[in-house]
Design an enzyme around this catalytic site. Structure first.
Site, PDB file in Angstrom:
ATOM      1  N   CYS A  93       1.006  -7.279  12.024  1.00 48.95           N
ATOM      2  CA  CYS A  93       1.262  -7.411  13.467  1.00 48.95           C
ATOM      3  C   CYS A  93       0.531  -8.594  14.085  1.00 48.95           C
ATOM      4  CB  CYS A  93       0.911  -6.119  14.194  1.00 48.95           C
ATOM      5  SG  CYS A  93       2.072  -4.784  13.844  1.00 48.95           S
ATOM      6  N   SER A 120      -1.263  -3.465  10.464  1.00 47.87           N
ATOM      7  CA  SER A 120      -0.850  -4.343   9.370  1.00 47.87           C
ATOM      8  C   SER A 120       0.432  -5.088   9.745  1.00 47.87           C
ATOM      9  CB  SER A 120      -0.605  -3.507   8.108  1.00 47.87           C
ATOM     10  OG  SER A 120      -1.782  -2.814   7.780  1.00 47.87           O
ATOM     11  N   TYR A 165      -1.392  -3.563  -6.771  1.00 42.98           N
ATOM     12  CA  TYR A 165      -1.096  -4.417  -5.612  1.00 42.98           C
ATOM     13  C   TYR A 165      -2.102  -4.287  -4.474  1.00 42.98           C
ATOM     14  CZ  TYR A 165       2.023  -7.398  -2.880  1.00 42.98           C
ATOM     15  OH  TYR A 165       2.560  -8.458  -2.189  1.00 42.98           O
ATOM     16  N   HIS A 210     -10.517  -2.588  11.548  1.00 42.86           N
ATOM     17  CA  HIS A 210      -9.402  -3.409  11.065  1.00 42.86           C
ATOM     18  C   HIS A 210      -9.151  -4.511  12.107  1.00 42.86           C
ATOM     19  CE1 HIS A 210      -4.934  -3.350   9.493  1.00 42.86           C
ATOM     20  NE2 HIS A 210      -5.655  -4.246   8.858  1.00 42.86           N
ATOM     21  N   GLY A 266       0.538 -20.085  18.755  1.00 43.38           N
ATOM     22  CA  GLY A 266      -0.430 -20.923  19.461  1.00 43.38           C
ATOM     23  C   GLY A 266      -0.472 -20.657  20.963  1.00 43.38           C
ATOM     24  N   GLU A 267       0.675 -20.296  21.519  1.00 43.46           N
ATOM     25  CA  GLU A 267       0.722 -20.076  22.966  1.00 43.46           C
ATOM     26  C   GLU A 267      -0.086 -18.841  23.380  1.00 43.46           C
ATOM     27  OE1 GLU A 267       1.611 -22.475  24.499  1.00 43.46           O
ATOM     28  OE2 GLU A 267       3.161 -23.523  23.340  1.00 43.46           O
ATOM     29  N   ASN A 268      -0.420 -17.999  22.428  1.00 38.51           N
ATOM     30  CA  ASN A 268      -1.252 -16.837  22.759  1.00 38.51           C
ATOM     31  C   ASN A 268      -2.626 -17.268  23.283  1.00 38.51           C
ATOM     32  OD1 ASN A 268       0.818 -15.141  21.948  1.00 38.51           O
ATOM     33  ND2 ASN A 268       0.042 -14.933  19.853  1.00 38.51           N
ATOM     34  N   LYS A 298      -9.534  -2.509   1.752  1.00 36.31           N
ATOM     35  CA  LYS A 298      -9.277  -1.339   2.600  1.00 36.31           C
ATOM     36  C   LYS A 298     -10.105  -0.137   2.149  1.00 36.31           C
ATOM     37  CE  LYS A 298      -6.313  -3.767   4.686  1.00 36.31           C
ATOM     38  NZ  LYS A 298      -6.055  -4.290   5.922  1.00 36.31           N
ATOM     39  N   ASP A 300      -9.074  -9.933   9.004  1.00 45.38           N
ATOM     40  CA  ASP A 300      -8.587  -8.573   8.728  1.00 45.38           C
ATOM     41  C   ASP A 300      -9.614  -7.473   9.007  1.00 45.38           C
ATOM     42  OD1 ASP A 300      -6.243  -7.141   7.759  1.00 45.38           O
ATOM     43  OD2 ASP A 300      -7.459  -6.540   6.045  1.00 45.38           O
ATOM     44  N   ARG A 340       0.838  -1.197   0.000  1.00 42.71           N
ATOM     45  CA  ARG A 340       0.000   0.000   0.000  1.00 42.71           C
ATOM     46  C   ARG A 340       0.872   1.247   0.000  1.00 42.71           C
ATOM     47  NH1 ARG A 340      -1.975   0.865   4.394  1.00 42.71           N
ATOM     48  NH2 ARG A 340      -1.201  -0.904   5.562  1.00 42.71           N
ATOM     49  N   ARG A 379       2.466 -12.031  -0.370  1.00 37.43           N
ATOM     50  CA  ARG A 379       1.167 -12.416   0.190  1.00 37.43           C
ATOM     51  C   ARG A 379       0.599 -13.655  -0.487  1.00 37.43           C
ATOM     52  NH1 ARG A 379      -1.359  -8.763   4.242  1.00 37.43           N
ATOM     53  NH2 ARG A 379       0.233  -7.185   4.514  1.00 37.43           N
TER      54      ARG A 379
HETATM   55  P1  GTP Z   1      -2.093  -7.621   7.574  1.00 34.24           P
HETATM   56  O1  GTP Z   1      -2.585  -8.691   6.653  1.00 34.24           O
HETATM   57  O2  GTP Z   1      -1.045  -6.762   6.961  1.00 34.24           O
HETATM   58  O3  GTP Z   1      -3.199  -6.791   8.147  1.00 34.24           O
HETATM   59  O4  GTP Z   1      -1.261  -8.362   8.759  1.00 34.24           O
HETATM   60  P2  GTP Z   1      -1.699  -9.237  10.012  1.00 34.24           P
HETATM   61  O5  GTP Z   1      -2.017  -8.345  11.166  1.00 34.24           O
HETATM   62  O6  GTP Z   1      -2.718 -10.229   9.629  1.00 34.24           O
HETATM   63  O7  GTP Z   1      -0.323  -9.971  10.413  1.00 34.24           O
HETATM   64  P3  GTP Z   1       0.107 -11.511  10.331  1.00 34.24           P
HETATM   65  O8  GTP Z   1      -0.734 -12.394  11.185  1.00 34.24           O
HETATM   66  O9  GTP Z   1       0.247 -11.884   8.911  1.00 34.24           O
HETATM   67  O10 GTP Z   1       1.549 -11.475  11.019  1.00 34.24           O
HETATM   68  C1  GTP Z   1       2.591 -10.647  10.547  1.00 34.24           C
HETATM   69  C2  GTP Z   1       3.912 -11.079  11.110  1.00 34.24           C
HETATM   70  O11 GTP Z   1       3.894 -11.160  12.543  1.00 34.24           O
HETATM   71  C3  GTP Z   1       4.339 -12.451  10.619  1.00 34.24           C
HETATM   72  O12 GTP Z   1       5.703 -12.405  10.296  1.00 34.24           O
HETATM   73  C4  GTP Z   1       4.091 -13.332  11.808  1.00 34.24           C
HETATM   74  O13 GTP Z   1       4.920 -14.469  11.808  1.00 34.24           O
HETATM   75  C5  GTP Z   1       4.390 -12.424  12.991  1.00 34.24           C
HETATM   76  N1  GTP Z   1       3.634 -12.837  14.192  1.00 34.24           N
HETATM   77  C6  GTP Z   1       2.313 -13.073  14.267  1.00 34.24           C
HETATM   78  N2  GTP Z   1       1.946 -13.486  15.503  1.00 34.24           N
HETATM   79  C7  GTP Z   1       3.094 -13.501  16.236  1.00 34.24           C
HETATM   80  C8  GTP Z   1       3.389 -13.833  17.598  1.00 34.24           C
HETATM   81  O14 GTP Z   1       2.529 -14.190  18.399  1.00 34.24           O
HETATM   82  N3  GTP Z   1       4.694 -13.711  17.997  1.00 34.24           N
HETATM   83  C9  GTP Z   1       5.673 -13.315  17.132  1.00 34.24           C
HETATM   84  N4  GTP Z   1       6.919 -13.218  17.594  1.00 34.24           N
HETATM   85  N5  GTP Z   1       5.437 -13.004  15.824  1.00 34.24           N
HETATM   86  C10 GTP Z   1       4.163 -13.086  15.397  1.00 34.24           C
HETATM   87  C1  SPV Z   2      -2.794  -4.466   5.341  1.00 36.79           C
HETATM   88  O1  SPV Z   2      -1.844  -3.814   4.926  1.00 36.79           O
HETATM   89  O2  SPV Z   2      -3.354  -4.219   6.452  1.00 36.79           O
HETATM   90  C2  SPV Z   2      -3.297  -5.604   4.544  1.00 36.79           C
HETATM   91  C3  SPV Z   2      -2.755  -5.803   3.196  1.00 36.79           C
HETATM   92  O3  SPV Z   2      -4.182  -6.324   5.006  1.00 36.79           O
HETATM   93  S1  SPV Z   2      -3.522  -4.815   2.001  1.00 36.79           S
HETATM   94  O4  SPV Z   2      -4.703  -5.513   1.519  1.00 36.79           O
HETATM   95  O5  SPV Z   2      -2.570  -4.596   0.934  1.00 36.79           O
HETATM   96  O6  SPV Z   2      -3.943  -3.563   2.592  1.00 36.79           O
HETATM   97 MN    MN Z   3      -4.778  -5.691   7.174  1.00 37.44          MN
END
Ligand code: GTP
Ligand code: SPV
Ligand code: MN
Length: 599
Positions: free
Chosen positions: A266, A264, A213, A242, A508-510, A222, A289, A72, A382
């Site tokens: 995270c 994003s 993209y 979000h 998973g531990e979360n 979005k 999302d 983005r 992605r």
């Molecule tokens: P968007 O699609 O951009 O909105 O991202 P998202 O919030 O869905 O993030 P996603 O779950 O894809 O995680 C992004 C990154 O954070 C990845 O590299 C994951 O491996 C890492 N991550 C996710 N959960 C954890 C966690 O509990 N601990 C750690 N250390 N890393 C994590």
């Molecule tokens: C984000 O950036 O929060 C995403 C990927 O979920 S995108 O669809 O490109 O915005």
């Molecule tokens: Mn997102």
């Protein structure tokens, strides 16, 4: 092709756009498998798509974008409300009349040599009272196939549009017209200074130019489901957030529904598909999302996932971290900017094993060896996966009525200061927590520059379609409306580090932390009061089977009063830019927090 609709508004708009953009032909999409297969075959023939190994990854394709078009572009994203003050300090604003004039010049002839696709789609189950009907016009076949997965594309949507005489118009182009005889590039797009991701919230209108993209181009996501929807939600008394949505079921069969907002990249997709390590507790995914939420007849808040697929971050997705996401993209998937292996499968960094044969074709479509030390997949590469293909998808995930939310979770990536979990004293403090959430930047946006930390209210900074101060007020207003039926609010941080290593195993531990939240909702466990909120008593989050030294646990649970005071100062400075739109309740919460920290 004759148009498969009688709706004059739609026919007029399609004709008007075609006259401006001059495509070679117009194709009305129906969302069928035949259409998907035909477009993919055309893209394979043109070299844009790579068909993956049918045995290893059935019905799946890989794409490489242009190296300039990988995420983005927040600096080129606009909320063009009629009045500048309605866009607020967190958005870029251009006068809508001026922006339309600028963009009309760019749109003129921009689809020359290309096909314009008309995509009828619904965000949310077709016909649901919470869903929205829309049309995306695009000259990108890549967008069409991704929309097939991410939204509900169907001619049934045309029937609804005819009945209601209403739809959200979304106009997209890659901004790369083709001259007679000119060869197309593998991933056509416009240079960054010509890209515009424009929203006209008062007209429910989206105009996107120059990028192919993700969120720049798949306009249901979005642009519609967050920016346009958040502005509509404010007007109409609901919420577009979000947030992932999950169901957590305890051994007795009691269901808890959690909606969590992290910025994003995270951890939303990961948490949404979490494999619980708490015996007898199970997670099912509803969305990863976006959440649309409305108060129901019983006064509780009901959430639906407006999407139909996952557009997830590939790197770090492995059997160990997120086996459910891997399973979801084991077939019928699209991969963008990953490594294509020699036997035509996909690979990315931290997938859990080395790249087979030592290398393949990297995200730039070049021969690549893992031993080079260079990353093979782009950090924002992605997968686009069908939600229904996820083994832990909740049986009620597309129930038009939605699920009642019990728990809101806020968070971000913070390597220090913020403890593993704390709970808000009440909903108003919860709103404060969400509104002052902060995170270290990630690869999901291209142009955040060299900042180490940004405040990201409710993980919505790039997605609020109006003034962020009014948006915070809307959260307080929803809290008042929901009263004692409002979800309980928590703040988490999975990302604290010490000596470069994560202190908490995460993934998973979360589930251990989620279980504590559910125990709090049920009043099963007490908690201790700290200046920042309620925190777990020793033993209430079990660490059985985890190798976490006592001193690490202490760090994870520490409230660093001095560091927090600095955070409060930063928050005050950040919130000052909201001027008189800053809700009085926010200042009240800041003062109270400061007093507790100084006590
Ligand atoms: P968007 O699609 O951009 O909105 O991202 P998202 O919030 O869905 O993030 P996603 O779950 O894809 O995680 C992004 C990154 O954070 C990845 O590299 C994951 O491996 C890492 N991550 C996710 N959960 C954890 C966690 O509990 N601990 C750690 N250390 N890393 C994590
Ligand atoms: C984000 O950036 O929060 C995403 C990927 O979920 S995108 O669809 O490109 O915005
Ligand atoms: Mn997102």
């Amino acid at each position: 092709m004759s148009a498969p609709t009688t709706n004059q508004k739609l026919l007029d708009w399609v004709a008007e756009v075609a006259e401006m953009t001059t495509p070679d032909q117009i194709v009305w999409c129906d969302g069928s498998k035949e259409e998907y297969d035909r477009l993919m075959a055309e893209m394979v023939a043109s070299g844009m798509a790579i068909k993956l190994n049918e045995e290893k990854r059935p019905n799946s394709y890989a794409f490489n974008s242009d190296p300039s078009d990988v995420a983005r572009v927040e600096g080129r994203t606009y909320i063009a409300s009629v009045k500048e003050e309605d866009a607020g300090p967190t958005n870029n604003w251009i006068d809508p009349v001026e922006l339309k004039a600028t963009m009309r010049k760019l749109y003129k002839g921009c689809m020359k040599g290309r096909t314009m696709y008309v995509i009828p789609f619904s965000m949310g189950p077709i016909g649901s009272p919470i869903a929205k009907n829309a049309i995306e016009l695009t000259d990108s076949p890549y967008v069409v196939v991704n929309m097939h997965i991410m939204a509900r594309v169907s001619q049934d949507v045309l029937r609804l549009i005819e009945k209601e005489d209403d739809f959200i118009p979304c106009l997209h182009t890659v901004g790369a017209p083709l001259e007679e005889g000119q060869e197309d590039s593998r991933w056509p797009c416009a240079p960054i200074e010509d890209k515009y991701i424009a929203h006209f919230p008062e007209e429910n209108l989206i105009w996107s130019y120059g990028s192919g993209y993700g969120g720049n181009a798949l306009l249901g996501k979005k642009c519609l489901a967050l920016r346009i929807a958040s502005a509509a939600a404010k007007r109409e008394g609901w919420m577009a957030e979000h947030m992932l949505i999950l169901r957590f079921t305890n051994p007795e069969g009691k269901k808890f529904h959690v909606a969590a907002a992290f910025p994003s990249a995270c951890g939303k997709t990961n948490l949404a598909m979490l494999q619980s390590t708490v015996p007898g507790w199970k997670v099912e995914t509803i969305g990863d999302d976006i959440a649309w939420m409305k108060p129901g007849a019983d006064g509780r808040l009901y959430a639906i996932n407006p999407e139909a697929g996952f557009f997830g971050v590939a790197p770090f997705t492995s059997e160990e971290t997120n086996p459910m996401a891997l399973a979801a993209c084991s077939k019928d998937a699209i991969f963008t900017n990953v490594v294509v292996t020699k036997d035509k499968d996909v690979w990315w960094e931290d997938m859990g094993y080395d790249c087979p044969d030592g290398g393949g074709t990297n995200w730039k479509n070049e021969a690549w060896l893992q031993s080079s030390g260079e990353k093979g997949a782009h950090p924002n590469s992605r997968f686009t996966a069908v939600a229904a293909n996820c083994p832990c998808i909740c049986p009620d995930w597309s129930d038009p009525a939605g699920v009642p939310i019990d728990i809101f979770v806020f968070g971000g990536k913070r390597t220090s200061t913020i403890p593993l979990v704390h709970e808000a004293f009440d909903f108003e403090q919860g709103v404060y927590m969400g509104a002052t959430a902060s995170s270290e930047p990630t690869a999901a946006a291209l142009d955040l520059g060299n900042v180490s930390l940004r405040f990201d209210p409710f993980a919505m900074t790039p997605f609020i379609g109006y003034h962020a101060g009014d948006y915070m007020q809307h959260w307080f207003d929803m809290g008042e409306k929901l009263g004692d039926k409002a979800p309980k609010c928590f703040y988490v941080n999975w990302f604290q580090k010490d000596d470069g290593k994560f202190l908490w195993p995460g993934f998973g531990e979360n589930s251990r932390v989620l279980k504590w939240m559910c125990d709090r909702v049920e009043g099963k466990v007490e908690a201790r009061e700290t200046p920042i909120g309620m925190m777990p008593l020793d033993g209430d989050i079990t660490l059985d089977g985890l190798d976490i030294p006592a001193e690490d646990w202490e760090k994870l649970m520490k409230v660093d009063t001095e560091a927090y005071k600095a955070t409060v100062n930063d928050a005050r400075a950040y919130l000052a830019k909201f001027g008189d739109k800053l809700p009085a309740k926010m200042t009240e919460q800041l003062d109270k927090l400061e007093a507790r920290l100084n006590a």
